[in-house]
Design a protein around this motif. Structure first.
Motif, short mmCIF file in Angstrom:
data_model
loop_
_atom_site.label_atom_id
_atom_site.label_comp_id
_atom_site.label_asym_id
_atom_site.label_seq_id
_atom_site.Cartn_x
_atom_site.Cartn_y
_atom_site.Cartn_z
N LEU A 118 -9.35 18.15 -19.99
CA LEU A 118 -8.04 17.80 -19.43
C LEU A 118 -8.18 17.55 -17.95
CD1 LEU A 118 -6.43 20.13 -17.59
CD2 LEU A 118 -6.48 21.30 -19.76
N THR A 119 -7.23 16.81 -17.44
CA THR A 119 -7.15 16.58 -16.00
C THR A 119 -5.68 16.37 -15.63
OG1 THR A 119 -7.97 15.27 -14.13
CG2 THR A 119 -7.50 14.08 -16.15
N ALA A 120 -5.31 16.84 -14.45
CA ALA A 120 -3.94 16.66 -13.95
C ALA A 120 -3.96 16.77 -12.43
CB ALA A 120 -3.01 17.72 -14.54
N MET A 121 -3.11 16.00 -11.79
CA MET A 121 -2.98 16.08 -10.34
C MET A 121 -2.15 17.29 -9.97
SD MET A 121 -1.80 13.23 -7.63
CE MET A 121 -1.97 13.55 -5.89
N LEU A 122 -2.51 17.94 -8.87
CA LEU A 122 -1.73 19.06 -8.35
C LEU A 122 -0.78 18.53 -7.29
CD1 LEU A 122 -4.62 21.65 -7.93
CD2 LEU A 122 -2.88 21.59 -9.72
N LEU A 123 0.50 18.73 -7.51
CA LEU A 123 1.50 18.28 -6.55
C LEU A 123 2.17 19.47 -5.90
CD1 LEU A 123 3.24 15.48 -8.62
CD2 LEU A 123 1.52 15.22 -6.85
N PRO A 124 2.52 19.40 -4.66
CA PRO A 124 2.29 18.29 -3.76
C PRO A 124 0.96 18.45 -3.00
CG PRO A 124 3.83 19.80 -2.75
CD PRO A 124 3.43 20.40 -4.07
N ASN A 132 -2.47 15.76 -1.62
CA ASN A 132 -2.83 14.35 -1.48
C ASN A 132 -3.99 13.97 -2.40
OD1 ASN A 132 -4.84 15.69 -0.13
ND2 ASN A 132 -4.35 14.85 1.88
N ASP A 133 -4.86 14.92 -2.74
CA ASP A 133 -5.99 14.59 -3.61
C ASP A 133 -6.48 15.81 -4.39
OD1 ASP A 133 -7.18 15.93 -1.52
OD2 ASP A 133 -8.77 14.47 -1.21
N GLY A 134 -5.57 16.74 -4.68
CA GLY A 134 -5.94 17.92 -5.47
C GLY A 134 -5.72 17.68 -6.95
N ASP A 138 -10.62 19.61 -5.01
CA ASP A 138 -10.25 18.67 -3.96
C ASP A 138 -11.16 17.46 -4.14
OD1 ASP A 138 -10.11 17.27 -1.49
OD2 ASP A 138 -9.54 19.10 -0.45
N ALA A 139 -10.57 16.28 -4.26
CA ALA A 139 -11.36 15.06 -4.46
C ALA A 139 -12.14 14.68 -3.20
CB ALA A 139 -10.47 13.90 -4.90
N MET A 188 -17.04 15.28 -0.69
CA MET A 188 -17.38 15.35 -2.11
C MET A 188 -16.32 16.16 -2.86
SD MET A 188 -20.19 13.76 -1.79
CE MET A 188 -21.22 13.94 -3.18
N VAL A 189 -16.29 16.04 -4.18
CA VAL A 189 -15.40 16.87 -4.99
C VAL A 189 -15.86 18.32 -4.83
CG1 VAL A 189 -14.67 17.42 -7.34
CG2 VAL A 189 -14.92 15.04 -6.64
N HIS A 190 -14.91 19.22 -4.54
CA HIS A 190 -15.23 20.63 -4.33
C HIS A 190 -14.01 21.48 -4.68
CE1 HIS A 190 -13.57 19.08 -0.53
NE2 HIS A 190 -13.09 20.30 -0.34
N ILE A 191 -14.21 22.80 -4.77
CA ILE A 191 -13.10 23.71 -5.05
C ILE A 191 -12.06 23.59 -3.94
CG2 ILE A 191 -12.43 26.14 -5.32
CD1 ILE A 191 -14.03 25.17 -7.67
N HIS A 192 -10.80 23.44 -4.30
CA HIS A 192 -9.71 23.27 -3.33
C HIS A 192 -9.40 24.61 -2.66
CE1 HIS A 192 -6.01 21.77 -1.58
NE2 HIS A 192 -6.22 20.58 -2.15
N ARG A 193 -9.11 24.58 -1.39
CA ARG A 193 -8.78 25.81 -0.65
C ARG A 193 -7.37 26.29 -0.94
NH1 ARG A 193 -5.16 24.16 2.80
NH2 ARG A 193 -5.39 22.24 3.94
N GLY A 194 -6.56 25.46 -1.58
CA GLY A 194 -5.18 25.82 -1.86
C GLY A 194 -4.24 25.19 -0.85
#
Length: 161
Positions: A39-45, A47-49, A73-74, A117-123
């Motif tokens: 699965l994949t989904a964008m995290l709102l709000p 910009n590239d999570g 994070d993209a 690079m794609v990496h774990i998002h800091r939140g």
């Protein structure tokens, strides 16, 4: 890009945006045909999570299985948390806060990110100042850290005929 929904693809099972704490339930899969779940989904709000899961082998033994998913994070732009009306390809920024509860005139949480690079998002940090502060996002609504999602799979025993 995902094509249309078919027997192997469920496109937007929520039929819209999911708010904080909201859930989607009762998605049924035939595990005789489908052995893996992605699965994949964008995290709102953001910009590239996004949140993603790639090729999880679906358990076959009856029971309930839980998996916690991290936000990624993209790496395409800085996580400034500013609502700019942007967000289209090539346009930095967040288009809007989904609930219409965004602020304005933030200075920006980050003006650049050093990891492309794609990496774990800091939140998302946010703040409580709707007319200034470091972010245009209300931290009482949009603050999050990882993990961002939980997938619960219930495998039922096969019914005998």
């Amino acid at each position: 890009m995902i094509g249309g929904a078919d027997q192997d693809t469920i496109e937007n099972p929520a039929e819209g945006l999911l708010g904080p704490g909201e859930i989607v339930t009762d998605i049924k899969l035939d595990t005789r045909r489908n052995r893996y779940l992605s699965l994949t989904a964008m995290l709102l709000p953001t910009n590239d999570g996004f949140v993603g899961l790639y090729s999880l082998l679906i358990p076959r033994t009856p029971g309930t299985y839980s998996y916690y998913l991290f936000g990624y994070d993209a790496g395409t732009e800085a996580n400034d948390e500013l609502i700019t009306g942007g967000g289209l390809p090539g346009q930095p920024g967040i288009p809007a806060a989904p609930g219409g509860d965004g602020g304005m005139h933030g200075t920006g949480v980050a003006s650049f990110d050093t990891n492309p690079m794609v990496h774990i998002h800091r939140g998302t940090i946010g703040d409580l100042d709707p007319d200034a502060g470091i972010s245009d996002l209300d931290s009482s609504v949009h603050r999050w850290l990882n993990p961002v999602a939980e997938i619960v799979i219930e495998v039922q025993g096969r019914k005998h005929k």
